[in-house]
Motif scaffolding. Sequence first.
Motif, PDB file in Angstrom:
ATOM      1  N   ARG A 187      -5.625  10.001   4.151  1.00 50.47           N
ATOM      2  CA  ARG A 187      -4.277  10.208   3.593  1.00 50.47           C
ATOM      3  C   ARG A 187      -3.300   9.128   4.086  1.00 50.47           C
ATOM      4  O   ARG A 187      -2.489   8.609   3.306  1.00 50.47           O
ATOM      5  CB  ARG A 187      -3.803  11.597   4.005  1.00 50.47           C
ATOM      6  CG  ARG A 187      -2.433  12.002   3.498  1.00 50.47           C
ATOM      7  CD  ARG A 187      -2.158  13.420   3.948  1.00 50.47           C
ATOM      8  NE  ARG A 187      -0.827  13.883   3.601  1.00 50.47           N
ATOM      9  CZ  ARG A 187       0.005  14.489   4.438  1.00 50.47           C
ATOM     10  NH1 ARG A 187      -0.378  14.688   5.694  1.00 50.47           N
ATOM     11  NH2 ARG A 187       1.189  14.894   4.039  1.00 50.47           N
ATOM     12  N   MET A 190      -3.877   5.919   2.224  1.00 49.32           N
ATOM     13  CA  MET A 190      -3.231   5.940   0.906  1.00 49.32           C
ATOM     14  C   MET A 190      -1.747   5.627   1.038  1.00 49.32           C
ATOM     15  O   MET A 190      -1.169   4.923   0.199  1.00 49.32           O
ATOM     16  CB  MET A 190      -3.441   7.303   0.244  1.00 49.32           C
ATOM     17  CG  MET A 190      -4.889   7.656  -0.034  1.00 49.32           C
ATOM     18  SD  MET A 190      -5.681   6.506  -1.193  1.00 49.32           S
ATOM     19  CE  MET A 190      -4.743   6.849  -2.682  1.00 49.32           C
ATOM     20  N   TRP A 191      -1.119   6.132   2.091  1.00 50.17           N
ATOM     21  CA  TRP A 191       0.291   5.799   2.318  1.00 50.17           C
ATOM     22  C   TRP A 191       0.468   4.319   2.622  1.00 50.17           C
ATOM     23  O   TRP A 191       1.460   3.704   2.218  1.00 50.17           O
ATOM     24  CB  TRP A 191       0.838   6.631   3.479  1.00 50.17           C
ATOM     25  CG  TRP A 191       1.045   8.076   3.142  1.00 50.17           C
ATOM     26  CD1 TRP A 191       0.998   8.654   1.914  1.00 50.17           C
ATOM     27  CD2 TRP A 191       1.323   9.133   4.063  1.00 50.17           C
ATOM     28  NE1 TRP A 191       1.223  10.002   1.984  1.00 50.17           N
ATOM     29  CE2 TRP A 191       1.432  10.320   3.307  1.00 50.17           C
ATOM     30  CE3 TRP A 191       1.479   9.194   5.445  1.00 50.17           C
ATOM     31  CZ2 TRP A 191       1.709  11.546   3.888  1.00 50.17           C
ATOM     32  CZ3 TRP A 191       1.760  10.410   6.028  1.00 50.17           C
ATOM     33  CH2 TRP A 191       1.872  11.584   5.256  1.00 50.17           C
ATOM     34  N   MET A 193      -1.113   1.972   1.334  1.00 48.68           N
ATOM     35  CA  MET A 193      -1.163   1.255   0.057  1.00 48.68           C
ATOM     36  C   MET A 193       0.042   1.553  -0.818  1.00 48.68           C
ATOM     37  O   MET A 193       0.114   1.092  -1.959  1.00 48.68           O
ATOM     38  CB  MET A 193      -2.455   1.611  -0.683  1.00 48.68           C
ATOM     39  CG  MET A 193      -3.699   1.062  -0.005  1.00 48.68           C
ATOM     40  SD  MET A 193      -5.217   1.327  -0.956  1.00 48.68           S
ATOM     41  CE  MET A 193      -5.388   3.107  -0.811  1.00 48.68           C
ATOM     42  N   GLY A 194       1.001   2.333  -0.282  1.00 51.38           N
ATOM     43  CA  GLY A 194       2.228   2.608  -1.015  1.00 51.38           C
ATOM     44  C   GLY A 194       2.125   3.728  -2.027  1.00 51.38           C
ATOM     45  O   GLY A 194       2.931   3.784  -2.966  1.00 51.38           O
ATOM     46  N   LYS A 195       1.182   4.642  -1.845  1.00 55.31           N
ATOM     47  CA  LYS A 195       0.984   5.732  -2.805  1.00 55.31           C
ATOM     48  C   LYS A 195       1.220   7.075  -2.125  1.00 55.31           C
ATOM     49  O   LYS A 195       0.878   7.263  -0.958  1.00 55.31           O
ATOM     50  CB  LYS A 195      -0.436   5.693  -3.371  1.00 55.31           C
ATOM     51  CG  LYS A 195      -0.751   4.416  -4.133  1.00 55.31           C
ATOM     52  CD  LYS A 195      -2.174   4.426  -4.660  1.00 55.31           C
ATOM     53  CE  LYS A 195      -2.476   3.141  -5.417  1.00 55.31           C
ATOM     54  NZ  LYS A 195      -3.873   3.119  -5.946  1.00 55.31           N
ATOM     55  N   GLY A 196       1.791   8.004  -2.894  1.00 55.69           N
ATOM     56  CA  GLY A 196       1.966   9.372  -2.412  1.00 55.69           C
ATOM     57  C   GLY A 196       3.160   9.588  -1.514  1.00 55.69           C
ATOM     58  O   GLY A 196       3.115  10.465  -0.642  1.00 55.69           O
ATOM     59  N   LYS A 198       6.270  10.425  -2.574  1.00 55.30           N
ATOM     60  CA  LYS A 198       7.236  11.396  -3.103  1.00 55.30           C
ATOM     61  C   LYS A 198       7.041  12.740  -2.394  1.00 55.30           C
ATOM     62  O   LYS A 198       5.933  13.080  -1.971  1.00 55.30           O
ATOM     63  CB  LYS A 198       7.065  11.548  -4.613  1.00 55.30           C
ATOM     64  CG  LYS A 198       7.407  10.268  -5.385  1.00 55.30           C
ATOM     65  CD  LYS A 198       7.261  10.478  -6.886  1.00 55.30           C
ATOM     66  CE  LYS A 198       7.618   9.204  -7.635  1.00 55.30           C
ATOM     67  NZ  LYS A 198       7.489   9.375  -9.105  1.00 55.30           N
ATOM     68  N   GLN A 201       4.309  15.030  -3.673  1.00 59.84           N
ATOM     69  CA  GLN A 201       2.999  14.453  -3.400  1.00 59.84           C
ATOM     70  C   GLN A 201       2.621  14.576  -1.925  1.00 59.84           C
ATOM     71  O   GLN A 201       1.445  14.784  -1.587  1.00 59.84           O
ATOM     72  CB  GLN A 201       2.989  12.986  -3.825  1.00 59.84           C
ATOM     73  CG  GLN A 201       3.148  12.773  -5.319  1.00 59.84           C
ATOM     74  CD  GLN A 201       3.234  11.305  -5.685  1.00 59.84           C
ATOM     75  OE1 GLN A 201       3.389  10.442  -4.816  1.00 59.84           O
ATOM     76  NE2 GLN A 201       3.142  11.009  -6.974  1.00 59.84           N
ATOM     77  N   SER A 205      -0.780  16.473  -0.977  1.00 61.19           N
ATOM     78  CA  SER A 205      -1.835  15.818  -0.208  1.00 61.19           C
ATOM     79  C   SER A 205      -2.077  16.521   1.123  1.00 61.19           C
ATOM     80  O   SER A 205      -3.220  16.584   1.605  1.00 61.19           O
ATOM     81  CB  SER A 205      -1.464  14.351   0.041  1.00 61.19           C
ATOM     82  OG  SER A 205      -0.260  14.256   0.793  1.00 61.19           O
TER      83      SER A 205
END
Length: 223
Positions: A187, A190-191, A193-196, A198, A201, A205
Amino acid sequence: MLSVTSVKNNSSSPRFTLKTSGIALWSPLLLVIKMPLYCVYFSLSVSIRHSQSSFRLLFCRHVGQRCLWTRLSPSLSMRHVVPMGTAAKEEMAQFCDKNTQSNRPMSPHITIYKWSLPMLMSIAHRGTGVAMSAGVSLFGLAALILPEQFPYYLAFVKSLSLGPALIYSAKFALAFPLTYHTWNGIRHLMWDMGKGFKIPQIYQSGVLVLVLTLLSSAGLAAM
């Protein structure tokens, strides 16, 4: 070849001159004249360089002593500090009095925040990392200190005839930090990489990580 000739001038005495062929005569004379000059120049250059190096060493020593003395002497280090203005002092005093009267803490801490899922999972991620590091270190230390091999102690645990529920719980407790740290680490990747990022989200997650942790821990404990 060397020849001597006399040249008459306005004076009554003749003037004698030397005539040479090539550099047969002037080269030794120039060498004799220049050698003392070269020696003097070399001596002066060496003394000047020695004086410059001595001056640099003395200067560096002086600067180092001054810096050390400034660090060790609070009075000297505080001498160049600009004093605080009267208005800033009064404003700071009013701020401190206001916080004291309202009974507010001077700095935010964990007791005044509302607990949330991301906060709990962040703390648990660090806690499981510390727990695994401590467990691996203790296991390695035990392997070095204890006299017997690992199968001996495994057979000793089996000989205790512990109930299946207790053994399953122990295995689940051992598997939970590993699985949780692994899934929550994915997890965090993923952060990275700039995702999730919000808010919905983040909670989704987090719930997904908890579900995967419980399922994978249960599966490892059942093995």
